[in-house]
Design a protein around this motif. Structure first.
Motif, PDB file in Angstrom:
ATOM      1  N   VAL A 161       6.510 -24.271 -18.808  1.00  0.00           N
ATOM      2  CA  VAL A 161       6.930 -23.106 -19.696  1.00  0.00           C
ATOM      3  C   VAL A 161       7.129 -23.317 -21.178  1.00  0.00           C
ATOM      4  CG1 VAL A 161       8.610 -21.224 -19.583  1.00  0.00           C
ATOM      5  CG2 VAL A 161       8.210 -22.525 -17.623  1.00  0.00           C
ATOM      6  N   PRO A 162       6.437 -22.351 -22.014  1.00  0.00           N
ATOM      7  CA  PRO A 162       6.363 -22.782 -23.340  1.00  0.00           C
ATOM      8  C   PRO A 162       7.636 -22.514 -23.845  1.00  0.00           C
ATOM      9  CG  PRO A 162       4.465 -21.198 -22.667  1.00  0.00           C
ATOM     10  CD  PRO A 162       5.495 -21.429 -21.438  1.00  0.00           C
ATOM     11  N   GLU A 163       8.142 -23.308 -24.799  1.00  0.00           N
ATOM     12  CA  GLU A 163       9.146 -23.153 -25.505  1.00  0.00           C
ATOM     13  C   GLU A 163       9.152 -22.437 -26.946  1.00  0.00           C
ATOM     14  OE1 GLU A 163      11.714 -26.569 -25.591  1.00  0.00           O
ATOM     15  OE2 GLU A 163      11.227 -26.875 -23.328  1.00  0.00           O
ATOM     16  N   MET A 164       9.955 -21.760 -27.339  1.00  0.00           N
ATOM     17  CA  MET A 164       9.912 -21.118 -28.801  1.00  0.00           C
ATOM     18  C   MET A 164      10.145 -22.014 -29.863  1.00  0.00           C
ATOM     19  SD  MET A 164      10.791 -17.284 -29.036  1.00  0.00           S
ATOM     20  CE  MET A 164      12.083 -17.559 -30.401  1.00  0.00           C
ATOM     21  N   ARG A 165       9.308 -22.924 -29.813  1.00  0.00           N
ATOM     22  CA  ARG A 165       9.585 -24.171 -30.945  1.00  0.00           C
ATOM     23  C   ARG A 165       8.193 -24.839 -31.402  1.00  0.00           C
ATOM     24  NH1 ARG A 165      10.080 -29.805 -29.242  1.00  0.00           N
ATOM     25  NH2 ARG A 165      10.036 -29.249 -27.243  1.00  0.00           N
ATOM     26  N   VAL A 166       8.290 -25.053 -32.653  1.00  0.00           N
ATOM     27  CA  VAL A 166       6.917 -25.489 -33.076  1.00  0.00           C
ATOM     28  C   VAL A 166       6.820 -26.887 -32.772  1.00  0.00           C
ATOM     29  CG1 VAL A 166       5.612 -25.951 -35.251  1.00  0.00           C
ATOM     30  CG2 VAL A 166       6.748 -24.116 -35.108  1.00  0.00           C
ATOM     31  N   GLY A 167       5.761 -27.471 -32.169  1.00  0.00           N
ATOM     32  CA  GLY A 167       5.484 -28.826 -31.915  1.00  0.00           C
ATOM     33  C   GLY A 167       5.793 -28.937 -30.239  1.00  0.00           C
ATOM     34  N   TRP A 168       6.259 -28.049 -29.751  1.00  0.00           N
ATOM     35  CA  TRP A 168       6.468 -28.188 -28.225  1.00  0.00           C
ATOM     36  C   TRP A 168       5.198 -28.729 -27.360  1.00  0.00           C
ATOM     37  CZ3 TRP A 168       3.829 -25.330 -24.152  1.00  0.00           C
ATOM     38  CH2 TRP A 168       4.688 -25.607 -22.949  1.00  0.00           C
ATOM     39  N   LEU A 169       3.990 -27.969 -27.725  1.00  0.00           N
ATOM     40  CA  LEU A 169       2.937 -28.102 -26.977  1.00  0.00           C
ATOM     41  C   LEU A 169       2.490 -29.968 -27.114  1.00  0.00           C
ATOM     42  CD1 LEU A 169       0.701 -27.157 -25.339  1.00  0.00           C
ATOM     43  CD2 LEU A 169      -0.418 -26.494 -27.405  1.00  0.00           C
ATOM     44  N   ASP A 170       2.799 -30.484 -28.481  1.00  0.00           N
ATOM     45  CA  ASP A 170       2.461 -31.965 -28.774  1.00  0.00           C
ATOM     46  C   ASP A 170       3.280 -32.781 -27.728  1.00  0.00           C
ATOM     47  OD1 ASP A 170       0.584 -31.383 -30.779  1.00  0.00           O
ATOM     48  OD2 ASP A 170       2.548 -30.765 -31.906  1.00  0.00           O
ATOM     49  N   ASP A 171       4.590 -32.439 -27.701  1.00  0.00           N
ATOM     50  CA  ASP A 171       5.716 -33.113 -26.769  1.00  0.00           C
ATOM     51  C   ASP A 171       5.190 -33.168 -25.327  1.00  0.00           C
ATOM     52  OD1 ASP A 171       7.060 -33.290 -29.053  1.00  0.00           O
ATOM     53  OD2 ASP A 171       8.519 -31.884 -28.794  1.00  0.00           O
ATOM     54  N   VAL A 172       4.830 -31.802 -24.719  1.00  0.00           N
ATOM     55  CA  VAL A 172       4.452 -31.722 -23.554  1.00  0.00           C
ATOM     56  C   VAL A 172       3.158 -32.808 -23.354  1.00  0.00           C
ATOM     57  CG1 VAL A 172       3.583 -30.230 -21.997  1.00  0.00           C
ATOM     58  CG2 VAL A 172       5.346 -29.568 -23.091  1.00  0.00           C
ATOM     59  N   MET A 173       2.361 -32.652 -24.052  1.00  0.00           N
ATOM     60  CA  MET A 173       1.116 -33.481 -23.709  1.00  0.00           C
ATOM     61  C   MET A 173       1.446 -34.791 -23.687  1.00  0.00           C
ATOM     62  SD  MET A 173      -0.769 -30.875 -23.208  1.00  0.00           S
ATOM     63  CE  MET A 173      -2.269 -31.709 -22.486  1.00  0.00           C
TER      64      MET A 173
END
Lengths: 622, 269, 328
Positions: free
Chosen positions: A529-541
């Motif tokens: 679930v995407p979070e409203m935070r820049v860089g979240w996608l990098d962390d998830v990956m």
């Protein structure tokens, strides 16, 4: 600094209304996009965001026209181009990724034929070369079997694959600008992550200038550099993505941001876990097709599902599309017959067919369904709809029923004038409130909310969820809350059941969803679930690689009927027991968790390290 | 019951237009013959296929009878026969169409097959078959046309009702425990009236076309009765002179059918 | 994931079952038609023998005729003989002339097929072109004019168009004979002259019906999201209509054409009568007027079978295209 690649000044779009009167759709909109930037157009439905994006290609939907303004795109004055010039421009200089790839692909043609079309129609390259390029793009988009996927027809592919194919099609002509129109809205969250990642990497690799249309602020945080907030066809605020998400200035932007940060229900409000549950579902089986050796249908939508709803509390049921959650709602309300299992409601057994339940049982269990457009009879006024329930269940006379109706409308925060109107004259949010009021009119013990916010815009949905939580507290209602949206779930639920492929893979407290040991699917879901935070996608990956190692054992396998439905995607696959089942349900006492996994909770804790620290912190503020 | 008030609502303009048009024709059929200047069978002039004059407002026919009077009687028979057959076929069709959405499945199976069978006989052919044996009496014509157009009405109303039965508000009524007749009368029917009315209008046009064709072939309404089709048939020789006796009834048929169809079409688009 | 390897063949077998059940329904309809024709023509009140011989016939003569017509036998036995005869190609003898019905019907059938074939050959391409053009330029002047003309044409009786054609071409312009005489055809020009008016009349009715249906199908397809996508890919209108829209519209369009052709049968009856065209419909109308029941029965059955064949074809095409869509 160089001149912007896209420059829009004073754009107006008018549509023709009911009696061919011009109705403004977009009013005086101006913005710029520089080379290599991604601009997000943010807004709710009806804000004109897609209309604006389409004007960048010189296109207005039937019934609309660009009535004023300058549109400068890659050096072309789009608003002054002839239809022939536009034809050469569209799909070559600017290309488009549509919202729903399932309908935007032509069902009669193979995917490859459609992907090649822009390149061939614009004479960019010969067919052979175009095919080579397409395969290369399929690979860049991380599509399975890139050599042969093109020969398939759209209906043979999944939504996430089609969306990526559509992006590949958009890139065939090496356009300077790509317009993404809500490309991940129709996808499940776990798929959305992969598709977002694929988009982001091609945008970065190819230096594409992007315009990204969306209503989801969390997606904006992952993909956009700058953002424009739109409402009723006008610009509310423009700025860098980070500024708008973290420090919105205009009131509407603040409202929008606040709606995306629904606070989870505090653990203190939790009802007594040991009190007798209001509803118990045991071993529920719903299916179709011929009977198997157990005398149960061979194809099962729900397979031996057991749940309890705490008295005065809320049980959330979460799952992706096709997991059987709506079937569950229909089976519990007696609209779908069950093949096996039992329902116990307030200590009484509930019949499978609604016609065989007592009036009292029907009154005490009310369904609030997803689509408020279909659930209110368009021929009746709102007052008549609510009156009927009161007359039917409580035998009221017309006068007292109407008085009660007005009270109910007040309860769901609607003005009394609504009673004289018909459903067609109400907005989506108002209809959903009426829908809620109708359930409350029966004075139920338990209400079953099936995706009640799925069709609503975030701000409206947040307000409905608030009302629901208030009412629940005031009236002491128990509630089953079915959703695919983790934010909404955490806002109203005490307990959570995670449904996958007709199985409950985990039941736990809502408050502890983001901490401790969980079923691998629950981890994947809550981590997607995407979070409203820049860089979240990098962390998830990064976390995916670490926490869900692709052991490869489970990949490519299909679970048997009683096996774990997560097998094909599982990173901690544990052998044949996972495939054949029955999968044991283990209790993890700390969080009142029931996890259906072949691993013990301790082993799961070892295999998948705990959530990263920063995730726990942000978890509280989603 | 309060619901009655709730169900009353502004009639949409398309529905109002078609209702107005149909009532106008019905009124003309009822009152027209009373206004006829001459008895329909009386020969008022020695001149056949006479032109428009003060004595014969629309000229005379092939025997020298007053066309205007005959036309008013012709309108009465055409409109009356077609409206009666349409009413019969649509009442039966709509009732069966809605009822089969809530009855056991086998009822629909049997009825649907019978309707299919009826539909597989072209309408004009069916009428010819009946005329061949039963003769051309007005009741036989009405009944035949009612049978011919019943399956179509059944199909349409069943399709409409099926679409509504799938709606969530019907589900909600079922979950509440409402009776079958309440659901049909109060939940389904109010949502079908507008599309049903345009279907009825369409079937009325079909009936007019069929009756006119039959009468034109000499197998429909028989003398001394007269309808629009037989007016054209008996005066067909006047075609060579462009006599009003053949032109006017032709125009009236076109006015009737094209008018209703245009009104319906405007509602659709 | 939807891309299971088995889904395609599963889709085909579903389609196969649907087609089989449609064929079964057509078979049932055929039986229904045969029974209905028999019931209507023989079981309704009014004794054929009385009707044929008139008021002044002696009871002996009536009895003899009744015996000759097997009217003394029970209804089911008569039905058995009649249906058996129909199916084995022996539809009995005409009551009027005593000739075998097949001798009367066959040449007339040939003429009617010629008329229907010529009409179909003219109207299908014409309707396709006009229907596609209307859909492409929806709301333009061409579309408006064609929509009004076709609406007017389908809402007036066929005889009206036929008499109009006679009035214009035969009475006013005198370029064609008002009556068809097939026997006098010796050249192509004569062929055209003789056929011109019946074919013209039938064509205008059929084309009007087809254009309306084709236009509706095409508009339906052209409003699909993938057509908007094709526009945004920068494709030309020709490419969009021919390569993107038509493959999806082909099923519904063929369905529309078959349905329109089946409605042509009603028109044939009127047209053949107006132009005295020696076809089967004309024969049937004459026989109805003369109460020559065996001929009526035979003609009716042939018409019904043709009609049934066309509507069944239309439905099967519809099933095939819908099953492809359902898979999608």
């Amino acid at each position: 600094m160089s001149a912007p690649l896209i420059s829009v000044r004073g754009l107006c779009v008018t549509g023709s209304g009911r009696h061919a009167q011009p109705v403004p759709i977009v009013r005086d909109v101006s913005f710029d996009v520089r080379q290599g930037e991604v601009l997000a157009l943010i807004g709710e439905s009806g804000s004109g965001k897609t209309t604006i994006a389409l004007t960048l290609m010189g296109y207005a939907r039937p019934g609309c026209r660009i009535s004023a303004g300058e549109i400068l795109v890659a050096g072309y004055r789009v608003d002054r181009m002839t239809i022939q010039e536009l034809r050469a421009f569209r799909g070559k200089t600017v290309s488009y990724v549509a919202q729903n790839a399932g309908t935007a692909f032509n069902p009669a043609l193979t995917v490859m034929a459609q992907v090649l079309e822009p390149a061939l129609a614009h004479w960019v390259m010969p067919r052979r070369e175009a095919e080579r390029k397409a395969v290369e793009l399929f690979r860049a988009m991380a599509l399975p079997d890139p050599e042969r996927i093109g020969a398939r027809y759209p209906h043979e592919l999944s939504g996430g694959q089609l969306q990526r194919l559509m992006a590949a099609m958009a890139l065939m002509t090496d356009p300077e600008i790509v317009i993404f129109d809500e490309p991940t809205t129709a996808l499940d969250v776990t798929t959305q992550v992969d598709v977002l990642q694929a988009f982001r990497s091609v945008i970065a690799d190819r230096g594409i200038t992007g315009v990204y249309v969306t209503h989801d602020l969390a997606v904006v945080a992952q993909i956009a550099d700058r953002a424009v907030v739109l409402r009723h066809g006008t610009v509310q605020e423009a700025g860098s993505a980070e500024q708008i998400l973290l420090a919105p200035r205009e009131p509407y932007s603040r409202e929008l941001v606040a709606a995306s940060r629904i606070a989870p229900r505090a653990a203190a409000e939790m009802p007594d876990q040991d009190a007798a549950p209001v509803l118990t579902v045991s071993d529920l089986v719903v299916g179709y097709g011929p009977k198997d050796e157990e005398g149960l249908p061979a194809r099962r939508i729900l397979n031996r599902v057991s749940l309890t709803v705490p008295a005065g509390g809320t049980l959330g049921i979460i799952g992706e599309s096709g997991c059987g959650k709506s079937t569950m709602a229909r089976a519990i309300s007696g609209l779908q017959s069950r093949a096996a299992g039992s329902l116990t409601f307030r200590g009484e057994a509930l019949a499978g067919d609604v016609a065989r339940r007592t009036a009292e049982q029907r009154r005490r269990l009310q369904l609030v369904s997803q689509n408020a457009d279909l659930v209110l009879n368009p021929a009746w006024t709102i007052g008549a709809i609510l009156d009927r329930v009161l007359v039917f269940f409580h035998g009221m006379d017309a006068v007292s029923a109407r008085a009660e109706t007005l009270r109910l409308l007040e309860l769901v925060k609607l003005p009394p004038s609504v009673a004289e109107r018909r459903p067609g004259a109400l907005s989506g949010g108002q209809k959903q409130r009426v829908n809620l009021a109708r359930a409350l009119a029966a004075r139920p013990d338990l209400i079953l909310c099936d995706e009640i916010t799925a069709a609503l815009d975030p701000v409206v949905a947040a307000a409905i969820l608030d009302t629901l939580a208030e009412l629940q507290k005031a009236l002491g209602l128990s509630c089953i809350f079915i959703t695919h949206d983790l934010h909404a779930l955490r806002a109203v639920c005490d307990r959570v059941a995670v449904l996958l492929g007709g199985h409950v893979v985990e039941e736990c407290d809502a408050a502890s969803l983001l901490e401790g040991v969980h079923h691998p699917y629950t981890r994947l879901l809550s981590g997607s679930v995407p979070e409203m935070r820049v860089g979240w996608l990098d962390d998830v990956m990064a976390e995916r690689v670490m926490a869900l190692p692709e052991t490869g054992n489970g990949i490519g396998r299909q679970a048997g009927r009683d096996g774990c439905p997560f097998v094909p995607r599982c990173g901690v696959f544990n052998g044949d027991l996972c495939v054949n089942g029955p999968v044991p349900v283990r209790v993890e006492p700390a969080g009142h968790r029931h996890i259906a996994c072949t691993h013990t909770p301790e082993a799961l804790g070892r295999l998948m390290p705990d959530f990263q620290n920063d995730m726990e912190q942000t978890g509280g503020m989603i | 019951m309060r619901d009655l008030f709730a169900l009353r609502r502004k009639i949409p303009p398309g529905t109002r237009r078609i209702l107005t048009l149909l009532s106008a024709w019905l009124l003309l059929a009822l009152l027209g013959p009373m206004l006829a200047p001459h008895p329909p069978g009386e020969i008022i002039s020695g001149e056949v296929f006479g032109p428009v004059s003060a004595h014969a407002w629309l000229g005379t026919d092939y025997l020298g009878r007053d066309l205007c009077s005959r036309l008013l009687w012709g309108i009465r028979y055409t409109v009356a026969i077609c409206m009666m057959s349409t009413a019969l076929s649509c009442c039966a069709g709509i009732f069966l169409g809605i009822a089969t959405t809530v009855t056991p499945v086998w009822v629909e199976r049997v009825l649907g097959r019978l309707m299919d069978g009826l539909l597989s006989i072209p309408s004009l052919l069916f009428a010819l078959l009946v005329v061949a044996t039963a003769g051309e009496s007005a009741p036989a014509l009405i009944l035949t046309m009612a049978i011919i157009y019943m399956p179509g009405s059944y199909r349409t109303s069943r399709a409409l009702a099926l679409r509504i039965v799938r709606m969530d508000y019907i589900t909600a009524a079922r979950a509440r425990g409402e009776t079958r007749s309440f659901i049909i009368l109060w939940e389904i029917l109010p949502n079908m009236t507008d599309p049903l009315l345009s279907d009825i209008g369409l079937r009325f046009i079909y009936a007019v076309l069929l009756l006119s064709n039959l009468s034109f072939l000499g197998l429909g309404v028989q003398p001394p009765m007269v309808d629009l089709g037989s007016l054209v048939r008996e005066n067909i020789l006047g075609m060579a002179y462009g006599a009003p006796a053949v032109v006017v009834p032709t125009l009236v048929i076109a006015l009737l059918t094209v008018g209703i169809n245009l009104t319906l079409d405007r509602g659709r688009v | 994931m939807k891309g299971r390897p088995g889904s395609l063949s599963a889709g085909r077998s579903v389609m196969g079952r649907l087609v089989m059940s449609r064929l079964g329904a057509a078979g049932f309809s055929l039986v229904f038609v045969i029974v209905t024709i028999f019931v209507i023509t023989s079981a309704l009140p009014g004794d054929v023998a009385d009707t044929l011989l008139g008021q002044g016939a002696t009871p002996e003569a009536t009895a003899r005729l009744r015996e000759a017509l097997h009217l003394d036998q029970p209804a089911w036995l008569r039905f058995w003989h009649w249906a058996g005869g129909m199916l084995t190609g022996d539809p009995g003898r005409s009551l009027l002339t005593g000739h075998p019905v097949s001798e009367l019907v066959l040449p007339r059938l040939h003429n009617s097929l010629l008329l229907a074939g010529a009409t179909a050959a003219v109207s299908v391409p014409l309707a396709l072109a006009a229907g596609l053009a209307c859909a492409m330029f929806r709301g333009g002047w061409f579309d408006r004019i064609v929509t009004f003309l076709t609406l007017a044409t389908v809402s007036v009786p066929v005889f009206l168009i036929a008499t109009l054609a006679v009035f214009v071409f035969a009475v006013q312009l005198k370029i064609v004979p008002s009556l068809s005489d097939i026997g006098s055809i010796h050249s192509v020009w004569q062929f055209i002259r003789v056929f011109l008016m019946p074919v013209l009349t039938l064509t205008s009715v059929t084309v009007a019906q087809m254009v309306r249906m084709i236009r509706a199908c095409m508009i339906d397809v052209l409003s699909a999201p993938y057509i908007e996508m094709a526009v945004l890919k920068g494709l030309s209108p020709q490419r969009i209509v021919l390569l993107n829209a038509l493959p999806n519209a082909i099923g519904p369009v063929v369905n529309a054409i078959a349905l329109s052709l089946s409605s042509l049968l009603g028109g044939v009856v009127v047209v053949e009568t107006v132009f005295s065209y020696p076809g089967m419909a004309g024969l049937m109308v004459e026989s109805v007027a003369a109460r020559d029941i065996p001929v009526v029965q035979c003609c009716a059955l042939v018409f019904c079978v043709a009609y049934l064949a066309l509507t069944t074809t239309a439905d099967i095409v519809g099933i095939a295209s819908a099953s492809r869509k359902r898979d999608a």
